[in-house]
Write an enzyme that holds these catalytic residues in place. Structure first.
Site, PDB file in Angstrom:
ATOM      1  N   ARG A  21      68.620  22.774  15.545  1.00 56.30           N
ATOM      2  CA  ARG A  21      67.981  22.741  16.657  1.00 56.30           C
ATOM      3  C   ARG A  21      68.288  22.379  18.360  1.00 56.30           C
ATOM      4  NH1 ARG A  21      67.662  18.038  13.686  1.00 56.30           N
ATOM      5  NH2 ARG A  21      68.764  15.776  14.804  1.00 56.30           N
ATOM      6  N   ILE A  23      70.044  22.102  22.013  1.00 55.55           N
ATOM      7  CA  ILE A  23      70.980  22.693  22.649  1.00 55.55           C
ATOM      8  C   ILE A  23      72.354  24.057  21.769  1.00 55.55           C
ATOM      9  CG2 ILE A  23      72.880  22.241  24.233  1.00 55.55           C
ATOM     10  CD1 ILE A  23      71.337  19.642  25.235  1.00 55.55           C
ATOM     11  N   GLY A  98      76.198  16.120  18.228  1.00 53.01           N
ATOM     12  CA  GLY A  98      76.385  15.065  18.279  1.00 53.01           C
ATOM     13  C   GLY A  98      74.788  14.068  18.155  1.00 53.01           C
ATOM     14  N   TYR A 161      78.108   6.205  23.407  1.00 51.63           N
ATOM     15  CA  TYR A 161      77.901   7.355  23.642  1.00 51.63           C
ATOM     16  C   TYR A 161      78.003   7.911  24.404  1.00 51.63           C
ATOM     17  CZ  TYR A 161      74.820  12.054  24.445  1.00 51.63           C
ATOM     18  OH  TYR A 161      74.713  13.106  24.447  1.00 51.63           O
ATOM     19  N   ILE A 194      67.972  16.986  28.927  1.00 50.97           N
ATOM     20  CA  ILE A 194      67.646  17.828  28.309  1.00 50.97           C
ATOM     21  C   ILE A 194      66.517  17.721  27.837  1.00 50.97           C
ATOM     22  CG2 ILE A 194      68.043  19.901  27.356  1.00 50.97           C
ATOM     23  CD1 ILE A 194      69.888  19.776  30.365  1.00 50.97           C
TER      24      ILE A 194
HETATM   25  P1  NDP Z   1      69.298  17.348  18.942  1.00 51.53           P
HETATM   26  O1  NDP Z   1      69.401  16.172  18.237  1.00 51.53           O
HETATM   27  O2  NDP Z   1      68.014  17.833  19.039  1.00 51.53           O
HETATM   28  O3  NDP Z   1      70.151  18.111  17.957  1.00 51.53           O
HETATM   29  C1  NDP Z   1      71.499  17.696  17.397  1.00 51.53           C
HETATM   30  C2  NDP Z   1      72.285  18.567  16.508  1.00 51.53           C
HETATM   31  O4  NDP Z   1      73.461  17.765  15.976  1.00 51.53           O
HETATM   32  C3  NDP Z   1      71.077  18.878  15.182  1.00 51.53           C
HETATM   33  O5  NDP Z   1      71.352  20.057  15.088  1.00 51.53           O
HETATM   34  C4  NDP Z   1      71.688  18.286  14.386  1.00 51.53           C
HETATM   35  O6  NDP Z   1      72.113  18.678  13.106  1.00 51.53           O
HETATM   36  C5  NDP Z   1      73.130  18.234  14.381  1.00 51.53           C
HETATM   37  N1  NDP Z   1      74.571  17.028  13.948  1.00 51.53           N
HETATM   38  C6  NDP Z   1      73.716  15.304  13.814  1.00 51.53           C
HETATM   39  N2  NDP Z   1      75.292  14.902  13.805  1.00 51.53           N
HETATM   40  C7  NDP Z   1      76.017  16.153  13.022  1.00 51.53           C
HETATM   41  C8  NDP Z   1      76.907  16.244  12.273  1.00 51.53           C
HETATM   42  N3  NDP Z   1      77.650  14.836  12.038  1.00 51.53           N
HETATM   43  N4  NDP Z   1      77.633  17.006  11.437  1.00 51.53           N
HETATM   44  C9  NDP Z   1      76.465  18.245  12.218  1.00 51.53           C
HETATM   45  N5  NDP Z   1      75.781  18.564  12.712  1.00 51.53           N
HETATM   46  C10 NDP Z   1      74.586  16.905  13.483  1.00 51.53           C
HETATM   47  O7  NDP Z   1      70.366  17.298  20.226  1.00 51.53           O
HETATM   48  P2  NDP Z   1      69.732  17.682  21.054  1.00 51.53           P
HETATM   49  O8  NDP Z   1      70.577  18.817  21.632  1.00 51.53           O
HETATM   50  O9  NDP Z   1      69.830  17.037  22.221  1.00 51.53           O
HETATM   51  O10 NDP Z   1      71.670  17.722  21.923  1.00 51.53           O
HETATM   52  C11 NDP Z   1      72.784  18.558  21.603  1.00 51.53           C
HETATM   53  C12 NDP Z   1      74.168  17.926  22.783  1.00 51.53           C
HETATM   54  O11 NDP Z   1      73.773  17.785  24.096  1.00 51.53           O
HETATM   55  C13 NDP Z   1      74.557  16.770  22.210  1.00 51.53           C
HETATM   56  O12 NDP Z   1      75.858  16.650  21.621  1.00 51.53           O
HETATM   57  C14 NDP Z   1      74.636  15.515  22.699  1.00 51.53           C
HETATM   58  O13 NDP Z   1      74.741  14.299  22.866  1.00 51.53           O
HETATM   59  C15 NDP Z   1      74.266  16.640  24.026  1.00 51.53           C
HETATM   60  N6  NDP Z   1      73.284  15.837  25.034  1.00 51.53           N
HETATM   61  C16 NDP Z   1      72.289  16.160  25.462  1.00 51.53           C
HETATM   62  C17 NDP Z   1      71.298  16.004  26.189  1.00 51.53           C
HETATM   63  C18 NDP Z   1      69.860  15.495  26.151  1.00 51.53           C
HETATM   64  O14 NDP Z   1      69.672  14.855  27.463  1.00 51.53           O
HETATM   65  N7  NDP Z   1      69.346  15.685  25.396  1.00 51.53           N
HETATM   66  C19 NDP Z   1      72.603  15.332  27.131  1.00 51.53           C
HETATM   67  C20 NDP Z   1      73.125  15.276  27.459  1.00 51.53           C
HETATM   68  C21 NDP Z   1      74.453  15.283  26.294  1.00 51.53           C
HETATM   69  P3  NDP Z   1      71.245  17.691  11.590  1.00 51.53           P
HETATM   70  O15 NDP Z   1      69.666  16.342  11.827  1.00 51.53           O
HETATM   71  O16 NDP Z   1      71.087  18.806  10.038  1.00 51.53           O
HETATM   72  O17 NDP Z   1      71.876  15.860  11.851  1.00 51.53           O
END
Ligand code: NDP
Length: 255
Positions: A21, A23, A98, A161, A194
């Site tokens: 999901r 990004i 993340g 973080y 985002i």
């Molecule tokens: P979401 O919470 O929407 O998505 C996170 C994704 O990471 C999910 O697919 C989740 O899958 C996966 N995930 C989390 N932990 C693990 C793990 N241990 N192993 C494998 N997969 C994992 O987050 P975003 O899309 O918002 O964030 C994506 C990236 O962008 C992150 O690194 C975040 O820190 C960074 N970011 C986001 C910002 C924002 O405002 N949204 C701003 C700046 C950076 P599952 O649920 O299956 O674990």
């Protein structure tokens, strides 16, 4: 004199962590749109990964959901093996998975600290270490780490973080230097706020406050980050390595 860079699109094998999901999904869809086969690594969101895969295959692309916790090197190894046996070595790696576990410094537990560091910093290290031999053998690699503006500005209540995201800069630049001679690039994309489920956890006041800090005065979209990721993974971006690319509405410019 031609001087023209080689920009022909080649189909590559890509792996996006956290591709279920947000990004990660948008990055996977952008990479598939550029003609790459994309493996979607997720930890628990099987349904989300299947939805991303369906979006890619419906558009005529190829997708492969693979389950792995990025904080577990053995699980990542199995996922990479699955990709390799299906399509061959991973040539494009997007370290996007993340998590946040926010809390004030004095109340932050070892678990909150450890989980964020393991997922957001150890995970990218494990994935890069695992994917690198295949990239070196193929004399091509594109690695994109997803950082955060928070890694540069700091963030009250997010010491875990922000520390992990700041650490990604050292990881990115060291990898960029170590692998440059092998035609493997490594860059850091640094998003601002985002609109994804990660931000849904924040209060309305916090989201309004964040928007107010962004010169463009809005949240970014996952697709805006995904487009930058896909560009950095393209042939056209072959001379970009060790770079930090903000996709943050200007939030990291400072006052
Ligand atoms: P979401 O919470 O929407 O998505 C996170 C994704 O990471 C999910 O697919 C989740 O899958 C996966 N995930 C989390 N932990 C693990 C793990 N241990 N192993 C494998 N997969 C994992 O987050 P975003 O899309 O918002 O964030 C994506 C990236 O962008 C992150 O690194 C975040 O820190 C960074 N970011 C986001 C910002 C924002 O405002 N949204 C701003 C700046 C950076 P599952 O649920 O299956 O674990």
């Amino acid at each position: 004199m031609s001087g023209t860079a080689e920009t022909k699109t080649q189909s590559r094998v890509a792996l996006v962590t956290g591709g279920s999901r947000g990004i990660g999904r948008a990055s996977a869809i952008a990479l598939a749109g550029a003609g790459h086969r994309v493996a979607l690594c997720y930890r628990s969101d099987k349904e989300g990964a299947a939805e991303t895969a369906a979006a890619i295959t419906d558009a005529g692309g190829e997708a492969l959901p693979v389950a792995a916790d990025v904080a577990d090197p053995a699980a990542l190894d199995s996922a990479m093996k699955e990709v390799e046996s299906t399509w061959g070595p991973v040539q494009i790696l997007v370290n996007n998975a993340g998590v946040t576990r926010d809390g004030l410094l004095m109340r932050m537990s070892d678990e909150q600290w450890g989980e964020v560091l393991r997922t957001n910093l150890d995970g990218p290290f494990y994935a890069i270490r695992r994917a690198t031999p295949g990239m070196i053998r193929g004399r091509f690699g594109r690695i994109v780490n997803i950082g955060s503006a928070t890694g540069f500005t700091g963030s009250a209540g997010q010491v875990n973080y922000a520390t992990a995201k700041a650490g990604l800069l050292g990881l990115t630049r060291s990898v960029a230097r170590e692998l440059a001679s092998r035609n493997v690039t490594c860059n850091l994309v640094s998003p601002g706020p985002i609109a994804t489920t990660m931000l849904e956890g924040a209060s309305e006041e916090r989201v309004a406050e964040l928007k107010g800090l962004v010169p463009l005065n809005r949240l970014g979209t996952p697709e805006e980050v995904g487009a930058t990721v896909a560009f950095l993974c393209s042939e056209a971006a072959g001379y970009i390595t060790g770079a930090v690319i903000p996709v943050d509405g200007g939030i990291s410019m400072g006052l």
